[in-house]
Every structure is written in C-alpha cells, then in structure tokens.
Design a protein around this motif. Structure first.
Motif, PDB file in Angstrom:
ATOM      1  N   ILE A 102       0.886  -1.169   0.183  1.00  0.00           N
ATOM      2  CA  ILE A 102      -0.055  -0.169  -0.085  1.00  0.00           C
ATOM      3  C   ILE A 102       0.924   1.297   0.082  1.00  0.00           C
ATOM      4  CG2 ILE A 102      -1.924  -1.316   1.015  1.00  0.00           C
ATOM      5  CD1 ILE A 102      -1.150  -0.274   3.815  1.00  0.00           C
ATOM      6  N   GLY A 103       0.463   2.156  -0.749  1.00  0.00           N
ATOM      7  CA  GLY A 103       1.167   3.554  -0.886  1.00  0.00           C
ATOM      8  C   GLY A 103       1.250   4.450   0.350  1.00  0.00           C
ATOM      9  N   VAL A 104       2.078   5.014   0.502  1.00  0.00           N
ATOM     10  CA  VAL A 104       2.230   6.078   1.925  1.00  0.00           C
ATOM     11  C   VAL A 104       2.165   7.714   1.118  1.00  0.00           C
ATOM     12  CG1 VAL A 104       3.277   6.905   3.843  1.00  0.00           C
ATOM     13  CG2 VAL A 104       3.324   4.497   3.483  1.00  0.00           C
ATOM     14  N   ASP A 105       0.815   8.044   1.033  1.00  0.00           N
ATOM     15  CA  ASP A 105       0.628   9.278   0.542  1.00  0.00           C
ATOM     16  C   ASP A 105       1.481  10.340   1.138  1.00  0.00           C
ATOM     17  OD1 ASP A 105      -1.022   7.809  -1.175  1.00  0.00           O
ATOM     18  OD2 ASP A 105      -2.771   8.781  -0.428  1.00  0.00           O
ATOM     19  N   PRO A 106       2.324  11.165   0.401  1.00  0.00           N
ATOM     20  CA  PRO A 106       2.830  12.199   0.964  1.00  0.00           C
ATOM     21  C   PRO A 106       1.832  13.290   1.603  1.00  0.00           C
ATOM     22  CG  PRO A 106       3.687  11.842  -1.193  1.00  0.00           C
ATOM     23  CD  PRO A 106       2.502  11.048  -1.248  1.00  0.00           C
ATOM     24  N   VAL A 107       2.143  13.843   2.660  1.00  0.00           N
ATOM     25  CA  VAL A 107       1.523  14.860   3.417  1.00  0.00           C
ATOM     26  C   VAL A 107       2.244  16.188   3.208  1.00  0.00           C
ATOM     27  CG1 VAL A 107       0.391  15.482   5.755  1.00  0.00           C
ATOM     28  CG2 VAL A 107       0.309  13.130   4.841  1.00  0.00           C
ATOM     29  N   PRO A 108       1.837  17.108   3.131  1.00  0.00           N
ATOM     30  CA  PRO A 108       2.579  18.578   2.970  1.00  0.00           C
ATOM     31  C   PRO A 108       3.257  19.066   4.370  1.00  0.00           C
ATOM     32  CG  PRO A 108       0.464  18.732   1.782  1.00  0.00           C
ATOM     33  CD  PRO A 108       0.353  17.435   2.531  1.00  0.00           C
ATOM     34  N   HIS A 109       4.497  19.176   4.311  1.00  0.00           N
ATOM     35  CA  HIS A 109       5.237  19.747   5.502  1.00  0.00           C
ATOM     36  C   HIS A 109       5.230  18.668   6.511  1.00  0.00           C
ATOM     37  CE1 HIS A 109       4.750  23.254   3.362  1.00  0.00           C
ATOM     38  NE2 HIS A 109       3.285  23.365   3.740  1.00  0.00           N
ATOM     39  N   ALA A 110       4.911  17.302   6.303  1.00  0.00           N
ATOM     40  CA  ALA A 110       5.155  16.129   7.171  1.00  0.00           C
ATOM     41  C   ALA A 110       6.379  15.236   7.173  1.00  0.00           C
ATOM     42  CB  ALA A 110       3.939  15.320   7.195  1.00  0.00           C
ATOM     43  N   PHE A 111       6.792  14.758   8.276  1.00  0.00           N
ATOM     44  CA  PHE A 111       7.712  13.674   8.010  1.00  0.00           C
ATOM     45  C   PHE A 111       7.031  12.295   8.321  1.00  0.00           C
ATOM     46  CE2 PHE A 111      10.402  17.175   9.712  1.00  0.00           C
ATOM     47  CZ  PHE A 111      11.543  17.369   8.919  1.00  0.00           C
ATOM     48  N   VAL A 112       7.454  11.419   7.616  1.00  0.00           N
ATOM     49  CA  VAL A 112       7.344  10.108   7.772  1.00  0.00           C
ATOM     50  C   VAL A 112       8.028   9.476   8.953  1.00  0.00           C
ATOM     51  CG1 VAL A 112       6.937   7.822   6.941  1.00  0.00           C
ATOM     52  CG2 VAL A 112       6.293   9.518   5.408  1.00  0.00           C
ATOM     53  N   VAL A 113       7.592   8.700  10.011  1.00  0.00           N
ATOM     54  CA  VAL A 113       8.578   8.225  10.994  1.00  0.00           C
ATOM     55  C   VAL A 113       8.347   6.764  10.716  1.00  0.00           C
ATOM     56  CG1 VAL A 113       8.808   8.206  13.435  1.00  0.00           C
ATOM     57  CG2 VAL A 113       8.182  10.340  12.468  1.00  0.00           C
ATOM     58  N   ASN A 114       9.464   6.103  10.813  1.00  0.00           N
ATOM     59  CA  ASN A 114       9.584   4.554  10.501  1.00  0.00           C
ATOM     60  C   ASN A 114      10.287   3.884  11.835  1.00  0.00           C
ATOM     61  OD1 ASN A 114      10.099   2.008   9.685  1.00  0.00           O
ATOM     62  ND2 ASN A 114      11.450   2.651   8.302  1.00  0.00           N
ATOM     63  N   ILE A 115       9.752   2.785  12.419  1.00  0.00           N
ATOM     64  CA  ILE A 115      10.271   1.969  13.218  1.00  0.00           C
ATOM     65  C   ILE A 115      11.362   1.144  12.823  1.00  0.00           C
ATOM     66  CG2 ILE A 115       9.681   0.557  15.247  1.00  0.00           C
ATOM     67  CD1 ILE A 115       8.330   3.303  15.635  1.00  0.00           C
ATOM     68  N   GLY A 116      12.533   1.419  13.498  1.00  0.00           N
ATOM     69  CA  GLY A 116      13.596   0.307  13.116  1.00  0.00           C
ATOM     70  C   GLY A 116      13.453  -0.760  13.922  1.00  0.00           C
ATOM     71  N   TYR A 117      14.480  -1.814  13.539  1.00  0.00           N
ATOM     72  CA  TYR A 117      14.595  -2.813  14.128  1.00  0.00           C
ATOM     73  C   TYR A 117      15.049  -2.862  15.705  1.00  0.00           C
ATOM     74  CZ  TYR A 117      13.999  -6.615  10.400  1.00  0.00           C
ATOM     75  OH  TYR A 117      13.688  -7.249   9.485  1.00  0.00           O
ATOM     76  N   GLN A 118      15.841  -2.018  15.790  1.00  0.00           N
ATOM     77  CA  GLN A 118      16.230  -1.567  17.378  1.00  0.00           C
ATOM     78  C   GLN A 118      15.168  -1.201  18.260  1.00  0.00           C
ATOM     79  OE1 GLN A 118      19.487  -2.732  17.745  1.00  0.00           O
ATOM     80  NE2 GLN A 118      19.202  -3.142  15.656  1.00  0.00           N
ATOM     81  N   LEU A 119      14.176  -0.492  17.709  1.00  0.00           N
ATOM     82  CA  LEU A 119      13.049  -0.077  18.576  1.00  0.00           C
ATOM     83  C   LEU A 119      12.354  -1.428  19.052  1.00  0.00           C
ATOM     84  CD1 LEU A 119      11.728   3.497  17.787  1.00  0.00           C
ATOM     85  CD2 LEU A 119      12.359   2.430  20.075  1.00  0.00           C
ATOM     86  N   GLN A 120      12.059  -2.330  17.846  1.00  0.00           N
ATOM     87  CA  GLN A 120      11.277  -3.528  17.859  1.00  0.00           C
ATOM     88  C   GLN A 120      12.117  -4.118  19.055  1.00  0.00           C
ATOM     89  OE1 GLN A 120      10.150  -5.357  14.500  1.00  0.00           O
ATOM     90  NE2 GLN A 120       9.482  -7.232  15.442  1.00  0.00           N
ATOM     91  N   ILE A 121      13.238  -4.355  19.109  1.00  0.00           N
ATOM     92  CA  ILE A 121      13.963  -5.117  20.373  1.00  0.00           C
ATOM     93  C   ILE A 121      13.719  -4.688  21.510  1.00  0.00           C
ATOM     94  CG2 ILE A 121      16.187  -5.883  21.124  1.00  0.00           C
ATOM     95  CD1 ILE A 121      17.150  -6.136  18.001  1.00  0.00           C
ATOM     96  N   MET A 122      13.927  -3.093  21.722  1.00  0.00           N
ATOM     97  CA  MET A 122      13.780  -2.419  23.018  1.00  0.00           C
ATOM     98  C   MET A 122      12.344  -2.664  23.377  1.00  0.00           C
ATOM     99  SD  MET A 122      16.226   0.859  22.475  1.00  0.00           S
ATOM    100  CE  MET A 122      17.970   0.808  22.198  1.00  0.00           C
ATOM    101  N   SER A 123      11.245  -2.472  22.716  1.00  0.00           N
ATOM    102  CA  SER A 123      10.218  -2.538  23.161  1.00  0.00           C
ATOM    103  C   SER A 123       9.622  -4.127  23.110  1.00  0.00           C
ATOM    104  CB  SER A 123       8.990  -2.090  21.978  1.00  0.00           C
ATOM    105  OG  SER A 123       9.035  -2.955  20.724  1.00  0.00           O
TER     106      SER A 123
END
Length: 353
Positions: free
Chosen positions: A253-274
């Motif tokens: 599924i496509g992640v539509d761009p939102v004006p003036h927004a940042f996309v935040v992506n959870i990395g593997y290290q956060l998956q481990i810490m959580s």
C-alpha cells in the motif's frame, strides 16, 4: 538486450547522468518476476496516522502518545506535522538535493564511488553500496552523508549548489532535535520511565538521499527493494511524488505524501527495545515513468557502547523476553552480511524456548 552503461565511464552508472533513458529498460535493472511491482494498481494508504505534535501539551499528551503507540504497532509507520522543523527549511533542503542531482557530471564526480568501505563523510553511489556484487541494480542514485559529529562531517559535504552546506546542516540540526521528542512520546506510550531513550542515540546519524529519475518501465524494476530498517528510528522527508509503499495485510500500500510532514519509521532496534510490542514494517520504493522523485531518509542509530535489549519494565511472566541482548554493531554486521535482504533478520536474535 543492450546495456545501459559502458565500462569506459563509471559515472554513466548514475541514472541521473545518463541521457538515453527513453528506451526499453536495460536488463541489469529488471527484477525477477516474483519481486517486480507489476502493473496492478496498489492501494493508496490514506490511513497511516498523521500525528499533530502541537497537541502534545497538557491533557492531550497521553492521547497523542497512545496514537503513536497504536500506529507503531499496526503500521510501523506514522507521519508527524507541527514538529518544529521550519517548513521553509524543509522546502529549501529538498530543493538543494534536487539541484545537486541536476549538476553537471564533473561536479558530482568528486563524491562518486562504488566502494562501500569509503572513509569519506559524503558519497554518491549508483544503485547501492554493493553495486559490483548485487544481482539487479536499483533504479536510483544514492547520496549518503555522515552527520555526526556535524562540524567535522560537513567539511566533506558538497559546496555546490550554493548554500548547500548551510541549508543541509541546519536541516540536520533541526531534525536531530526533533527525534528525542518523538522517542519520549513512544516511551510514554509503552509505559517506560521518562528519559528511557535519553543517551541511547548518538552513535552515528546519517542522511541517505534517494533520487529516482523517470523510468522506462516501472513495472519491471524497483527504486528500493523491500526491507526493514536496521537502526533505531528513521525520519523521512518526501517530495510530493508518490513512491513509498509498506507491506501490510499481505499487500503493498502506498504512503501518500502529506505536505510539510515527516514519515517516522520504526527500526529493528526499537522493536527489540520494546520487546516486540512495536513493529518494523517492510517497505520499498517504486518508480514512475513521468516524474523524478526524491526522498531524504535520516537514520538514527544507538550508541556503540550500549547493549540493545528489551526494556526490563516490559518483561514479566505474561510477557517473557523475546530477544537476547546484543550490541548494535553485532546486529548490523549480521544484517549487512545478508545485504539487508534477510526475510526476518530479527529471528537470529530471538531467544529460543
């Protein structure tokens, strides 16, 4: 089928330098059938949550942290607005990168390399850092900046176009200030003590700028293969051209761009810490035949001198520890040995019953 490049001029491997793109897609860019994006339309993901960080003050803060937690569990992605990074700076930064890729070949040549072991703080790669050994090339040019320590790294960055170092340096500073705010909200959503992630950043931060020129046949190739990010958290700036996709519920599924927004992506290290409460989701980039697309990924990694392990407050009798402790460098070496294509790099670090 005719090849895109000759062996006489390595810079021709940069797609943005090649003037003969309006022809059948060269064979070295054609992915195996099972990995191609294909011709079928892909769902447009208008449901990836957009989080307004202005609402984190007062009584709304707990609500926002729970929204972030839910998005991180369900999608592994969310977008943020009113994040504190000036909109003009975001626009100017994207403009600098687009202008860089439009520079004459001789101005980009000093950054060009096919050596993944390059010690320079700024490198321009064709396709990827493993061009010589990869089976199929990606339809992109990739500019990487080391950003820590900024005052040292910036001296290796491009001086053209005019103002590049000033603008991109300011951007790196502002995004770096934003990340602890987001991590604190994630920690609150998980129920961790305040400041849990403080001090865990700062090992290496880097910018990766992907430039995807128009492609003769987008159904046969990819701008970026499917993968999960091995780091802690990624902050992505998109232009207004669609191309980012995530794999959810057995479809892309496509992640539509939102004006003036940042996309935040959870990395593997956060998956481990959580302790597996947060999910790092597979994502990729597709191309199009009409318009160039540029995206800017800012990768934040843990410090080298700490062990990455599940937070103790998230472990109990009903939630046993999922992953063993490991140094980030150990994880990264395993990930890179698989060329980032391992179906689930985390499996190697899971505790066995």
């Amino acid at each position: 089928m005719e090849k895109l490049i000759s062996n006489n001029n390595p810079m021709e491997k940069l797609i943005s330098n090649n003037n003969q793109l309006q022809r059948p897609l060269p064979e070295e860019y054609i992915f195996p059938l099972e990995k191609r994006p294909g011709k079928l339309p892909v769902s447009a993901c208008k449901f990836v949550p957009v989080i307004d960080l202005d609402e984190t003050a007062g009584d709304s803060r707990a609500v926002i942290s729970q929204k972030i937690l839910k998005a991180s569990q369900e999608f592994g992605f969310f977008q943020v607005i009113n994040h504190g990074v000036p909109e003009d700076l975001m626009k100017d930064t994207m403009s600098m990168f687009k202008k860089f890729f439009d520079l004459p070949a001789e101005d980009k040549a000093i950054f060009y390399t096919e050596d993944a072991r390059s010690k320079k703080y700024c490198n321009l790669f064709p396709s990827s850092m493993i061009y010589a050994t990869e089976d199929v090339h990606l339809w992109r040019d990739n500019l990487k900046h080391d950003c820590h320590p900024l005052e040292k790294c910036i001296l290796d960055w491009p001086e053209k176009p005019t103002g590049y170092r000033k603008v991109v340096g300011s951007y790196a500073t502002e995004v770096t200030k934003m990340v602890p705010r987001i991590l604190e909200l994630i920690g609150e959503g998980l129920g961790l003590e305040s400041g849990y992630f403080e001090g865990k950043l700062g090992g290496v931060s880097s910018l990766s700028v992907n430039h995807y020129p128009p492609c003769p046949d987008p159904s046969l190739t990819l701008g970026l293969s499917k993968h999960c990010d091995p780091n802690l958290i990624t902050i992505l700036l998109q232009d207004d051209v669609c191309g980012l996709q995530i794999f959810k519920d057995n479809e892309w599924i496509g992640v539509d761009p939102v004006p003036h927004a940042f996309v935040v992506n959870i990395g593997y290290q956060l998956q481990i810490m959580s302790n597996n409460k947060l999910k790092s989701v597979e994502h990729r980039a597709v191309t199009n035949s009409r318009t160039a697309r540029t995206s800017v990924a800012f990768f934040f990694t843990p410090r080298d001198d700490i062990m990455i392990e599940p937070a103790r407050d998230l472990i109990d009798a009903s939630n046993p520890q999922v992953f063993r402790a490991c140094q980030f460098l150990e994880f990264l070496r395993y990930y890179m040995a698989k060329n980032g294509t391992d179906e689930d790099a985390l499996e190697h670090f899971k505790l066995r019953a």
